[in-house]
Structure formats: C-alpha cells, structure tokens
Enzyme design. Structure first.
Site, mmCIF file in Angstrom:
data_model
loop_
_atom_site.group_PDB
_atom_site.id
_atom_site.type_symbol
_atom_site.label_atom_id
_atom_site.label_comp_id
_atom_site.label_asym_id
_atom_site.label_seq_id
_atom_site.Cartn_x
_atom_site.Cartn_y
_atom_site.Cartn_z
ATOM 1 N N ASP A 18 0.861 -1.169 0.000
ATOM 2 C CA ASP A 18 0.000 0.000 0.000
ATOM 3 C C ASP A 18 0.912 1.239 0.000
ATOM 4 O O ASP A 18 2.094 1.141 0.321
ATOM 5 C CB ASP A 18 -0.871 -0.058 1.262
ATOM 6 C CG ASP A 18 -1.738 1.167 1.428
ATOM 7 O OD1 ASP A 18 -2.292 1.652 0.421
ATOM 8 O OD2 ASP A 18 -1.862 1.636 2.580
ATOM 9 N N ASP A 20 -0.073 5.039 1.096
ATOM 10 C CA ASP A 20 -0.238 5.937 2.246
ATOM 11 C C ASP A 20 -0.269 5.134 3.551
ATOM 12 O O ASP A 20 -1.063 4.204 3.701
ATOM 13 C CB ASP A 20 -1.521 6.759 2.106
ATOM 14 C CG ASP A 20 -1.532 7.611 0.842
ATOM 15 O OD1 ASP A 20 -0.444 8.034 0.388
ATOM 16 O OD2 ASP A 20 -2.624 7.859 0.300
HETATM 17 MG MG LIG Z 1 -2.883 3.046 3.685
#
Ligand SMILES: [Mg+2]
Ligand SMILES: [Zn+2]
Length: 202
Positions: A18, A20
């Site tokens: 992922d 962020d």
């Molecule tokens: Mg995230």
C-alpha cells in the site's frame, strides 16, 4: 502472537505495498495527499525497498487514490508525484517495479481495495507472480482484506494505526504478521540482507 511467530515469508517473490501509511505518512482523517509537499516519507522506507530489490524480489505498489475521482488532483499530477517518489528512491539505490492506482470513487470499479482488480492486473503483468508467492503489506483493513480474498499472505503495519478501532482489531486478527514499519518487516522476517528467496524450491 502465535500466528505472528509462525508466519514464514522466506519464499515470497512479489511484495505488494500500500502507499499511504506504508511509504508515506497517512494524511489526517478525510484528507488526501494531493501534491509532493504533502508526501511525507516514512523512516526506513528507501532502505527497506533497496533490501527487497537486492534480494531480487519485485516491489509493487497498489494504491487507492480516490482524490483523483474527487478532482483534488489530476491523473497527470498523480503520475508526477510518483515520478518524484521514484527519484527519491533512486537516490538511495531503491526502485519500485510497478505502481497500480485505483483513481475511482467508492463503488465505481472492481479495483478499489478491498476489491482485487489491481492485484489481478499485476498477476497478469508479472508472469510467475501468484498469490502463493506474494505478500500484501498495508496499514488498513481494506489492504488486509484484499490480500486475504486472493489467498495472499498479509502483513499489517501498525505503527501509525489507531489500534482501538474495530477495523484495526479486525485487520490485526486477519493478518499473518503485525509490524511497526516496512523496515521492521524486512528486518524481522527477511533478515537484514533480505535473504534471497529460493528459486525453484519445493
Ligand atoms: Mg494506507
Ligand atoms: Zn478502481
């Protein structure tokens, strides 16, 4: 903790990340990273990715970027932001093998995590990649659910998570391992040099 200790990642060849909350600091609730100055890299990320690169694993980012659907940044601006990210990594000898983005709003597509479209595209684009030799590393329940749906192993980054929420509890139960950061994962589960995966094993 028992499934944490039992987790084995030594044969992982494809590391899905992922963005962020894994590569950069999560923006506060309801906000988005819309430009480079809002992209605050997390400690140890370049080092961790460089170790993964040296161990010949592929490093693939899969990211929901609903900000595009909301008109907060254009697809071109998002590409430029990712170009800056690649430059920052390159300065430390690290690179990403691919970045897959869901730019859509909720309920518009089959690629917004926890749906699995981004992963399915990656499994097509990288011959040899499959759930059994891949891991998903994320900081939210939707990351862990997406990986779990596909039968991938999953790792939850808890360093910046609000551990008290029901989603956080659920994510922590679902994931095979819980770590403080990407570097923590690499050091604890792959050894300091990333331990090259075994070719043609088993
Ligand atoms: Mg995230
Ligand atoms: Zn999408």
């Amino acid at each position: 903790m028992s499934n944490n200790q039992a987790a084995d990642f030594s044969n992982i060849e494809y590391v899905f990340l992922d963005r962020d909350g894994v590569l950069n600091r999560n923006p506060c609730d309801g906000r988005f990273v819309t430009c480079w100055k809002e992209f605050q890299g997390l400690p140890g990320v370049e080092e961790a990715i460089a170790v993964l690169n040296r161990s010949r694993r592929k490093v693939i980012v899969v990211t929901n970027q609903r900000a595009v659907a909301l008109g907060l940044l254009s697809p071109e601006e998002l590409d430029q932001l990712h170009d800056r990210l690649r430059e920052r990594l390159a300065a430390k000898g690290a690179h990403l093998d691919a970045i897959y983005v869901c730019p859509h709003d909720v309920g518009e597509c089959n690629c917004r995590k926890p749906l699995t479209g981004l992963f399915e595209q990656a499994f097509i684009d990288f011959p040899g990649s499959q759930p059994s030799n891949s891991v998903m590393i994320g900081d939210s329940l939707r990351d862990i659910e997406a990986g779990t749906r596909l039968g991938m192993r999953t790792v939850l980054i808890t360093g910046f998570l609000d551990a008290g929420t029901p989603d956080a509890h659920r994510a922590a139960r679902l994931a095979q391992a819980r770590v403080l950061s990407l570097l923590d994962f690499v050091q604890r589960y792959l050894g300091s040099e990333g331990q090259s995966f075994e070719h043609g094993g088993a």
